[in-house]
Design a protein around this motif. Structure first.
Motif, PDB file in Angstrom:
ATOM      1  N   VAL A  14      41.739  43.425  49.585  1.00 41.97           N
ATOM      2  CA  VAL A  14      41.967  42.513  48.464  1.00 41.97           C
ATOM      3  C   VAL A  14      40.712  41.653  48.361  1.00 41.97           C
ATOM      4  N   LEU A  15      40.212  41.528  47.136  1.00 44.19           N
ATOM      5  CA  LEU A  15      39.018  40.695  46.986  1.00 44.19           C
ATOM      6  C   LEU A  15      39.059  39.966  45.658  1.00 44.19           C
ATOM      7  N   VAL A  16      38.358  38.850  45.635  1.00 39.66           N
ATOM      8  CA  VAL A  16      38.167  38.102  44.396  1.00 39.66           C
ATOM      9  C   VAL A  16      36.693  38.253  44.050  1.00 39.66           C
ATOM     10  N   GLN A  17      36.473  38.619  42.807  1.00 43.84           N
ATOM     11  CA  GLN A  17      35.108  38.852  42.347  1.00 43.84           C
ATOM     12  C   GLN A  17      34.908  38.132  41.024  1.00 43.84           C
ATOM     13  N   LYS A  18      33.656  37.942  40.678  1.00 46.71           N
ATOM     14  CA  LYS A  18      33.312  37.266  39.432  1.00 46.71           C
ATOM     15  C   LYS A  18      32.451  38.217  38.605  1.00 46.71           C
ATOM     16  N   VAL A  33      40.750  34.435  49.300  1.00 48.19           N
ATOM     17  CA  VAL A  33      41.849  35.381  49.173  1.00 48.19           C
ATOM     18  C   VAL A  33      42.176  35.918  50.560  1.00 48.19           C
ATOM     19  N   ARG A  34      43.477  35.992  50.887  1.00 46.39           N
ATOM     20  CA  ARG A  34      43.922  36.484  52.195  1.00 46.39           C
ATOM     21  C   ARG A  34      45.212  37.283  52.035  1.00 46.39           C
ATOM     22  N   TRP A  35      45.317  38.363  52.812  1.00 52.11           N
ATOM     23  CA  TRP A  35      46.566  39.111  52.879  1.00 52.11           C
ATOM     24  C   TRP A  35      47.629  38.286  53.594  1.00 52.11           C
ATOM     25  N   ILE A  36      48.874  38.388  53.157  1.00 47.15           N
ATOM     26  CA  ILE A  36      50.017  37.816  53.865  1.00 47.15           C
ATOM     27  C   ILE A  36      50.783  38.954  54.526  1.00 47.15           C
ATOM     28  N   ASP A  37      51.146  39.959  53.747  1.00 46.67           N
ATOM     29  CA  ASP A  37      51.752  41.188  54.247  1.00 46.67           C
ATOM     30  C   ASP A  37      51.387  42.296  53.273  1.00 46.67           C
ATOM     31  N   TYR A  38      51.945  43.485  53.449  1.00 43.88           N
ATOM     32  CA  TYR A  38      51.497  44.607  52.634  1.00 43.88           C
ATOM     33  C   TYR A  38      51.876  44.493  51.159  1.00 43.88           C
ATOM     34  N   HIS A  74      52.094  41.167  49.627  1.00 43.20           N
ATOM     35  CA  HIS A  74      51.728  39.831  49.150  1.00 43.20           C
ATOM     36  C   HIS A  74      50.375  39.390  49.694  1.00 43.20           C
ATOM     37  N   PHE A  75      49.687  38.612  48.893  1.00 46.87           N
ATOM     38  CA  PHE A  75      48.442  37.982  49.312  1.00 46.87           C
ATOM     39  C   PHE A  75      48.415  36.592  48.695  1.00 46.87           C
ATOM     40  N   LEU A  76      47.465  35.789  49.130  1.00 48.50           N
ATOM     41  CA  LEU A  76      47.310  34.464  48.538  1.00 48.50           C
ATOM     42  C   LEU A  76      45.917  34.333  47.978  1.00 48.50           C
ATOM     43  N   ILE A  77      45.821  33.534  46.949  1.00 49.86           N
ATOM     44  CA  ILE A  77      44.532  33.111  46.431  1.00 49.86           C
ATOM     45  C   ILE A  77      44.580  31.588  46.415  1.00 49.86           C
ATOM     46  N   MET A  78      43.526  30.972  46.921  1.00 47.42           N
ATOM     47  CA  MET A  78      43.525  29.522  47.092  1.00 47.42           C
ATOM     48  C   MET A  78      42.218  28.966  46.544  1.00 47.42           C
ATOM     49  N   ASN A  79      42.323  27.873  45.838  1.00 45.87           N
ATOM     50  CA  ASN A  79      41.174  27.175  45.297  1.00 45.87           C
ATOM     51  C   ASN A  79      40.786  26.070  46.275  1.00 45.87           C
ATOM     52  N   ALA A  80      39.607  26.156  46.860  1.00 43.28           N
ATOM     53  CA  ALA A  80      39.193  25.225  47.909  1.00 43.28           C
ATOM     54  C   ALA A  80      38.991  23.795  47.425  1.00 43.28           C
TER      55      ALA A  80
END
Length: 168
Positions: A32-36, A61-66, A68-74
């Motif tokens: 999983v990746l976040v790209q621009k 972006v981080r995996w939670i399980d197969y 679900h993942f999370l995306i977080m704004n720092a």
């Protein structure tokens, strides 16, 4: 010890408008990746491109399980929620505020760990804890400065180690 090399993602040489911002790879879940691309954020989940309708500027972006993942704004800049738990189809399942000036984020069997850099630690709110563990609903279950008042003070928390167990 055997070292195996494999390409899990590549950018076409002529695609100069694409930048990888953050990624997480797990053997059991994939990439999983976040790209621009052209100044717009995209998510790629195992090769499928998603276009989230989220306001993000400095994403992790981080995996939670197969599933679900999370995306977080720092950096939050006044947003109510800055951590979004999504399914692999790109739907937001839940969201919550995890603080401003997030340095790093890790998912473990215990929950979602957030560490903060100096602008958070010396700022306001939950970030002043330096290191926080959230459950998957966004409730803090461990707060470094509050739960360990005699421990050394954290001014910058630059590293979080991730374990193998990553289910919530």
């Amino acid at each position: 010890m055997n070292i195996e090399a494999a390409t899990i993602f590549s950018i076409e040489p002529d695609d100069t408008y694409l930048t990888i911002i953050d990624a997480d790879y797990r053997d059991e879940y994939g990439l999983v990746l976040v790209q621009k691309r052209h100044n717009k954020f995209e998510l790629s989940v195992n090769g499928t491109t998603l276009y989230p309708r989220l306001k993000i500027n400095y994403p992790f972006v981080r995996w939670i399980d197969y599933k679900h993942f999370l995306i977080m704004n720092a950096r939050t800049k006044g947003e109510e929620h800055n951590l979004f738990i999504m399914n692999i189809d790109g739907e937001v399942i839940r969201s919550f505020y995890c603080g401003d000036a997030v340095q790093d984020i890790a998912v473990s069997k215990d929950g979602i760990w957030c560490s903060y850099f100096d602008e958070g630690v010396f700022g306001e709110g939950i970030s002043t804890e330096g290191l926080v563990l959230f459950d998957n609903t966004g409730s803090p279950t461990f707060q470094y400065h509050s739960h360990l008042p005699d421990a050394p003070s954290i001014a910058d928390c630059y590293a979080i180690c991730r374990g193998k167990n990553t289910t919530l």
